[in-house]
Scaffold this motif. Structure first.
Motif: not given
Length: 278
Positions: A146-160
């Motif tokens: 869940l923490i990784g999902m939050q980090l993955l979505l934190s920057g929008g398309p760039a973090s994805l």
């Protein structure tokens, strides 16, 4: 046994957390003061998180992944960090040059390394416990996901894009693409880091528990040993005197018994002579 808290036996993880946190705080401070960035663009791209939330979650995940270094060893884990970071950066560059994704700015921070670690964590680390939530059987690993999902979505398309490139790099390492698992830090580089940064990044087992575990059970404290050594001659003298007294008493008793036997024999001889004269 020595405990495994903190960064014990994980100097590479400790170094990465310190460098990432320090570079991110420095970059955010210079950005807030509207000063010129001190770090080069490539280093800022690899280590600097743009927001405090990204830094918090990224440092938390990076700290937890120190268990991977303890399992594989620091030379192998260091090579894993370098190869997956480089491969993820190459994948992001290729995606940007292909024109498939148009991003205002690429994600900043060690996303490639972190999400490559998620792949290794998924396959290598077994769950410690399981729970039931609304009929779903979940393990304790779900909190880190869940923490990784939050980090993955934190920057929008760039973090994805950065996280996806890290996942691909982690899968490539897992599949041993081009012999990536055989890579290690060079020996001279390991010796150099140990001699220069060993005091800061290394870990020692000189805790009280480790010292107590390393002490043999038959060993005596120095004070007790000194007292025993000092009291040894006196105790030996007392034991010798007692033994001498006991031997003298035994000799005296034997002499008395011998005298009584001689007297009894003389009396018997005198009685025999008198009976003969009668």
């Amino acid at each position: 046994m020595p405990t495994m808290t903190g960064f014990r036996h994980a100097p590479v993880s400790k170094g990465l957390v310190l460098i990432t946190a320090g570079a991110s705080i420095l970059a955010q401070a210079t950005r807030a003061s509207r000063r010129r960035q001190l770090l080069p663009g490539i280093l800022a791209q690899a280590f600097v998180f743009r927001s405090p939330a990204e830094l918090f979650f990224g440092a938390l995940v990076m700290y937890y992944f120190r268990i991977l270094e303890r399992e594989s060893g620091s030379p192998k884990f260091g090579a894993f960090a370098a190869t997956t970071t480089g491969l993820a950066a190459a994948l992001q560059w290729a995606a940007g040059r292909s024109g498939l994704l148009r991003l205002a700015a690429p994600a900043s921070g060690p996303y490639g390394f972190l999400f490559a670690c998620f792949v290794q964590y998924f396959f290598q680390v077994p769950p410690a416990s399981k729970m039931s939530v609304l009929g779903w059987r979940l393990s304790d690993k779900v909190f880190l996901y869940l923490i990784g999902m939050q980090l993955l979505l934190s920057g929008g398309p760039a973090s994805l894009l950065a996280g996806g490139a890290g996942l691909v790099a982690g899968l490539a390492y897992r599949g041993n693409l081009l012999g990536m698992k055989r890579m290690r830090f060079p020996a001279f580089l390991t010796r150099f880091l140990a001699s220069t940064l060993g005091a800061l990044l290394g870990s020692s087992d000189s805790s009280p528990a480790a010292a107590a575990a390393a002490t043999p059970s038959h060993a005596q404290p120095p004070a007790a040993a000194q007292q025993q050594q000092q009291g040894g001659p006196a105790a030996g003298g007392r034991r010798g005197a007692a033994a001498g007294a006991a031997a003298a008493a035994a000799a005296g008793a034997a002499g008395a018994a011998s005298g009584l036997a001689t007297g009894a024999a003389g009396a018997g001889g005198a009685g025999g002579g008198g009976s003969d004269a009668l």
